[in-house]
Design a protein around this motif. Structure first.
Motif, PDB file in Angstrom:
ATOM      1  N   ALA A  17       0.839  -1.210   0.000  1.00 19.09           N
ATOM      2  CA  ALA A  17       0.000   0.000   0.000  1.00 19.09           C
ATOM      3  C   ALA A  17       0.872   1.258   0.000  1.00 19.09           C
ATOM      4  CB  ALA A  17      -0.930  -0.017   1.205  1.00 19.09           C
ATOM      5  N   ARG A  18       1.925   1.247   0.780  1.00 15.28           N
ATOM      6  CA  ARG A  18       2.831   2.404   0.846  1.00 15.28           C
ATOM      7  C   ARG A  18       3.522   2.620  -0.506  1.00 15.28           C
ATOM      8  NH1 ARG A  18       5.081   1.129   5.114  1.00 15.28           N
ATOM      9  NH2 ARG A  18       6.797  -0.099   4.262  1.00 15.28           N
ATOM     10  N   TYR A  19       4.003   1.543  -1.112  1.00 17.11           N
ATOM     11  CA  TYR A  19       4.664   1.645  -2.409  1.00 17.11           C
ATOM     12  C   TYR A  19       3.718   2.241  -3.450  1.00 17.11           C
ATOM     13  CZ  TYR A  19       7.017   0.418  -6.727  1.00 17.11           C
ATOM     14  OH  TYR A  19       7.605   0.484  -7.963  1.00 17.11           O
ATOM     15  N   VAL A  20       2.518   1.714  -3.524  1.00 13.83           N
ATOM     16  CA  VAL A  20       1.547   2.193  -4.508  1.00 13.83           C
ATOM     17  C   VAL A  20       1.211   3.655  -4.257  1.00 13.83           C
ATOM     18  CG1 VAL A  20      -0.851   1.927  -5.273  1.00 13.83           C
ATOM     19  CG2 VAL A  20       0.602  -0.088  -5.029  1.00 13.83           C
ATOM     20  N   ARG A  21       1.031   4.018  -3.008  1.00 14.86           N
ATOM     21  CA  ARG A  21       0.714   5.410  -2.657  1.00 14.86           C
ATOM     22  C   ARG A  21       1.851   6.356  -3.078  1.00 14.86           C
ATOM     23  NH1 ARG A  21      -0.775   4.100   2.015  1.00 14.86           N
ATOM     24  NH2 ARG A  21       1.198   4.429   3.080  1.00 14.86           N
TER      25      ARG A  21
END
Length: 174
Positions: A17-21
């Protein structure tokens, strides 16, 4: 029955989720477009480095022994960003075919190439005009150097799909 995520599953979910964000937002996409960049190779390499391409493969194949739940957690996170990488088609679908293939050097090499991010695989199983009927599929693959490519007829149809509306494609292909 325990429905709680394990620590590893939570870590996977949160890091994806952090990477995509951070890397796959609309703003990132606009920046790439304005710079004339195609981030596909960079993002695919990142996915390999984080182990996401190895997730559903067995440890004996160089994978991480992830199951359907781990794959679902990752894909859910990927779906929240503008990420056009073929994870489902390459790692999940084609990967399943590879996992079911007879063990040997060819299989090992293909899995290693995929896990390391050096290749993307395609699983040719559907065709627009076939309407999901395997008996009506007419696509073929032809030898091209050391590998294979789809027949010119299929490539021509794919080019049409990119440029035309659904109605125009429907008229041409039927």
């Amino acid at each position: 029955m325990d429905f709680e995520l394990s620590d590893e599953q939570r870590l996977l979910k949160d890091s994806a989720a952090r990477y995509v964000r951070e890397r796959c937002s609309f703003e990132s996409w606009r920046r790439w477009r304005s710079e004339g960049r195609q981030p596909a190779d960079e993002l695919w390499s990142d996915m390999a480095e984080m182990g996401w391409l190895a997730l559903p493969f067995a440890a004996a194949d160089g994978g991480l022994d992830g199951g359907p739940l781990e794959t679902m957690l990752l894909m859910e996170a990927l779906g929240h960003g503008l990420l056009a990488e073929p994870y489902l088609q390459s790692v999940v679908q084609a990967g399943e075919v590879l996992r079911g293939s007879p063990r040997g050097p060819w299989r090992s090499a293909r899995i290693a190439e995929l896990i390391e991010g050096r290749s993307r695989l395609g699983f040719a199983c559907d065709e627009l005009t076939a309407r999901y009927s395997r008996d009506l599929v007419r696509s073929t693959a032809e030898r091209a150097g050391d590998g294979w490519c789809e027949s010119p007829r299929v490539l021509r149809r794919l080019q049409l799909l990119r440029r035309w509306s659904y109605e125009q494609v429907e008229q041409v292909l039927t």
